[in-house]
Design a protein around this motif. Structure first.
Motif, PDB file in Angstrom:
ATOM      1  N   GLU A  20      49.909 101.527  55.426  1.00 40.19           N
ATOM      2  CA  GLU A  20      49.578 100.116  55.277  1.00 40.19           C
ATOM      3  C   GLU A  20      48.487  99.921  54.223  1.00 40.19           C
ATOM      4  OE1 GLU A  20      50.045  96.252  55.644  1.00 40.19           O
ATOM      5  OE2 GLU A  20      51.123  97.582  57.037  1.00 40.19           O
ATOM      6  N   GLY A  21      48.768  99.098  53.199  1.00 41.72           N
ATOM      7  CA  GLY A  21      47.747  98.734  52.220  1.00 41.72           C
ATOM      8  C   GLY A  21      47.363  99.861  51.279  1.00 41.72           C
ATOM      9  N   ASP A  22      46.118  99.768  50.739  1.00 40.38           N
ATOM     10  CA  ASP A  22      45.538 100.780  49.845  1.00 40.38           C
ATOM     11  C   ASP A  22      46.386 101.035  48.603  1.00 40.38           C
ATOM     12  OD1 ASP A  22      43.231 101.361  51.478  1.00 40.38           O
ATOM     13  OD2 ASP A  22      44.565 102.422  52.844  1.00 40.38           O
ATOM     14  N   GLU A  23      46.879  99.957  47.994  1.00 34.67           N
ATOM     15  CA  GLU A  23      47.721 100.107  46.808  1.00 34.67           C
ATOM     16  C   GLU A  23      46.957 100.713  45.637  1.00 34.67           C
ATOM     17  OE1 GLU A  23      49.974  97.297  43.564  1.00 34.67           O
ATOM     18  OE2 GLU A  23      50.258  96.794  45.686  1.00 34.67           O
ATOM     19  N   GLN A 170      42.314  94.685  57.179  1.00 33.24           N
ATOM     20  CA  GLN A 170      43.128  95.899  57.113  1.00 33.24           C
ATOM     21  C   GLN A 170      43.275  96.536  58.482  1.00 33.24           C
ATOM     22  OE1 GLN A 170      45.032  97.098  54.973  1.00 33.24           O
ATOM     23  NE2 GLN A 170      45.142  99.337  55.091  1.00 33.24           N
ATOM     24  N   ASP A 171      42.193  96.521  59.275  1.00 33.39           N
ATOM     25  CA  ASP A 171      42.261  97.060  60.632  1.00 33.39           C
ATOM     26  C   ASP A 171      43.334  96.345  61.452  1.00 33.39           C
ATOM     27  OD1 ASP A 171      40.202  98.770  60.027  1.00 33.39           O
ATOM     28  OD2 ASP A 171      38.641  97.501  60.904  1.00 33.39           O
ATOM     29  N   GLU A 172      43.411  95.020  61.314  1.00 37.30           N
ATOM     30  CA  GLU A 172      44.411  94.240  62.036  1.00 37.30           C
ATOM     31  C   GLU A 172      45.829  94.611  61.596  1.00 37.30           C
ATOM     32  OE1 GLU A 172      44.289  92.168  64.512  1.00 37.30           O
ATOM     33  OE2 GLU A 172      42.107  92.113  64.765  1.00 37.30           O
ATOM     34  N   LYS A 173      46.029  94.778  60.297  1.00 41.04           N
ATOM     35  CA  LYS A 173      47.358  95.128  59.784  1.00 41.04           C
ATOM     36  C   LYS A 173      47.787  96.507  60.268  1.00 41.04           C
ATOM     37  CE  LYS A 173      46.953  92.356  55.554  1.00 41.04           C
ATOM     38  NZ  LYS A 173      46.862  92.403  54.068  1.00 41.04           N
ATOM     39  N   VAL A 174      46.840  97.450  60.276  1.00 45.14           N
ATOM     40  CA  VAL A 174      47.158  98.803  60.745  1.00 45.14           C
ATOM     41  C   VAL A 174      47.512  98.778  62.226  1.00 45.14           C
ATOM     42  CG1 VAL A 174      46.217 101.106  61.153  1.00 45.14           C
ATOM     43  CG2 VAL A 174      45.774  99.949  58.975  1.00 45.14           C
ATOM     44  N   LEU A 175      46.760  98.026  63.016  1.00 47.49           N
ATOM     45  CA  LEU A 175      47.038  97.928  64.451  1.00 47.49           C
ATOM     46  C   LEU A 175      48.415  97.320  64.687  1.00 47.49           C
ATOM     47  CD1 LEU A 175      46.236  98.111  67.407  1.00 47.49           C
ATOM     48  CD2 LEU A 175      45.067  95.905  67.163  1.00 47.49           C
TER      49      LEU A 175
END
Length: 405
Positions: A20-23, A170-175
């Protein structure tokens, strides 16, 4: 894909399917691995910093699955293991994941990155006290994940320095992703995704070549104080071009194939370079995200004097000792990590004794001073652009054509 599509975006999309993320981190890793195929590149290496448990290891593990197995080297390494690794091939990606870099390992890292285009030689003696020559192959790229950075400015200066995204969003997206995955039935096939296999073949099809930047003399920088950073931007342009080599103009010379970079390659590289000097990294400043957040919080107060307690109030999620460490640096496993007092010239410290109005009580404490004007001058060096040159506008290949000579 290599001849008509966008191979960089294809790898990014496959990476995003598992992480998730970190492009920006993913783009840095892609550019780094591509640099090994650019004959006239000095190599691009990556340093990712961020809080523990925020995805540095997972980002590395995900991206390394997208490159051919024979060019991967990860796991724990002793200081001299690389010199004796029989399976280490030229052009490999070497992952150092959240381990403390000893002085010996840092010296090895500096030597190998300096000697990128040729093997790095280490001479020692074997158990029989006879001379032995050990070699780390050429064109290996290093991916280093650390919470606090490397602790050595010379190592920082040799690497693309980016931050893992540790924001609450980002924490929410990972969860959300983890909860969704936990609700799914297991995959009975357990095979490598087809997209990963395609990515591995993309890398296998890239051939070594020189890359020339026809418009290089038009490139401008807002600061050239760190002489390595302009070279890194040029190597970013070359890496973008080498990935698109089947869509770029090519010339055959006695020295081999030469790929002509287009202005579109510069645009992609410039966007990365500016992101690494802004919201996603500390390329010029060498700051970690936590250090950058503290500076931004100080800037917003429009004050010039702080105690550690007052600074802690600016970042309530940080402890008193964490704020002290951000300011003064620290040590871990005999390695020293610089703090803001060493990195940022806008911060200074003074030991001050405060006395009560009646003169009866005094207290000694450290007071930190902030110089806004000096900060503005120091932090304004991360820009780059292409100066207009009408005489050559039609020769820069801005359309990204695939003409060959």
């Amino acid at each position: 894909m290599l001849r008509e599509g966008d191979p960089i975006q294809y790898i990014l999309d496959s990476f995003a399917a598992d992480h998730e993320g970190d492009e920006v981190v993913a783009r840095c890793l892609i550019m780094s691995f591509a640099s090994r195929s650019v004959i006239n590149s000095n190599g691009l290496h990556v340093l990712v910093t961020g809080e523990s448990g925020k995805g540095k290891s997972h980002a590395f593990d995900t991206m390394i699955q997208h490159i051919p197995k024979e060019f991967r080297l990860d796991g724990r390494l002793s200081d001299k293991a690389l010199f004796y690794a029989e399976d280490l091939r030229a052009g490999s990606a070497i992952c150092l994941d959240d381990i403390s870099l000893s002085e010996q390992m840092q010296e090895t890292l500096k030597g190998v990155t300096t000697s990128f285009k040729k093997p790095f030689i280490y001479r020692t003696v074997n158990k029989d006290r006879k001379g032995q020559t050990c070699v780390i192959p050429e064109r290996c790229v290093w991916w280093v994940a650390k919470m606090d950075g490397t602790g050595d400015d010379q190592v920082w200066n040799r690497m693309l320095t980016c931050w893992i995204d540790d924001s609450p969003e980002q924490d929410e997206k990972v969860l959300t992703r983890e909860l969704f995955a936990a609700a799914q039935l297991p995959d009975e096939t357990e095979h490598v995704r087809d997209e990963m296999i395609v990515c591995q073949h993309i890398w296998a099809q890239l051939l070594p070549a020189h890359v020339v930047i026809p418009y290089a003399e038009q490139i401008r920088f807002s600061s050239v104080a760190n002489r390595r950073n302009p070279g890194m931007l040029l190597d970013l342009v070359k890496s973008v071009a080498i990935i698109h080599q089947y869509q770029r103009e090519e010339t055959e010379l006695k020295v081999g194939r030469v790929i002509h970079a287009t202005t579109e390659d510069f645009k992609i590289a410039c966007q990365m370079y500016q992101a690494l000097n802004g919201e996603s990294g500390g390329q010029m400043s060498k700051l970690t995200r936590s250090e950058s957040e503290l500076i931004q919080a100080i800037e917003k107060t429009h004050r010039y004097e702080f105690t550690v307690t007052e600074l802690r109030d600016l970042l309530p999620d940080k402890s008193y000792n964490a704020i002290r460490k951000l300011l003064n640096g620290g040590s871990s496993h005999q390695a020293h990590y610089s703090g803001l007092l060493e990195k940022c010239p806008a911060i200074s410290v003074l030991d001050r004794t405060d006395t009560s109005e009646n003169g009866g009580t005094s207290r000694r404490q450290k007071v930190y001073y902030w110089d806004h004007d000096r900060y503005v001058a120091w932090a304004s060096g991360g820009g780059c652009w292409l100066a207009r040159n009408d005489a050559h506008d039609d020769d820069t290949g801005g359309s990204g054509g695939s003409g060959r000579k």
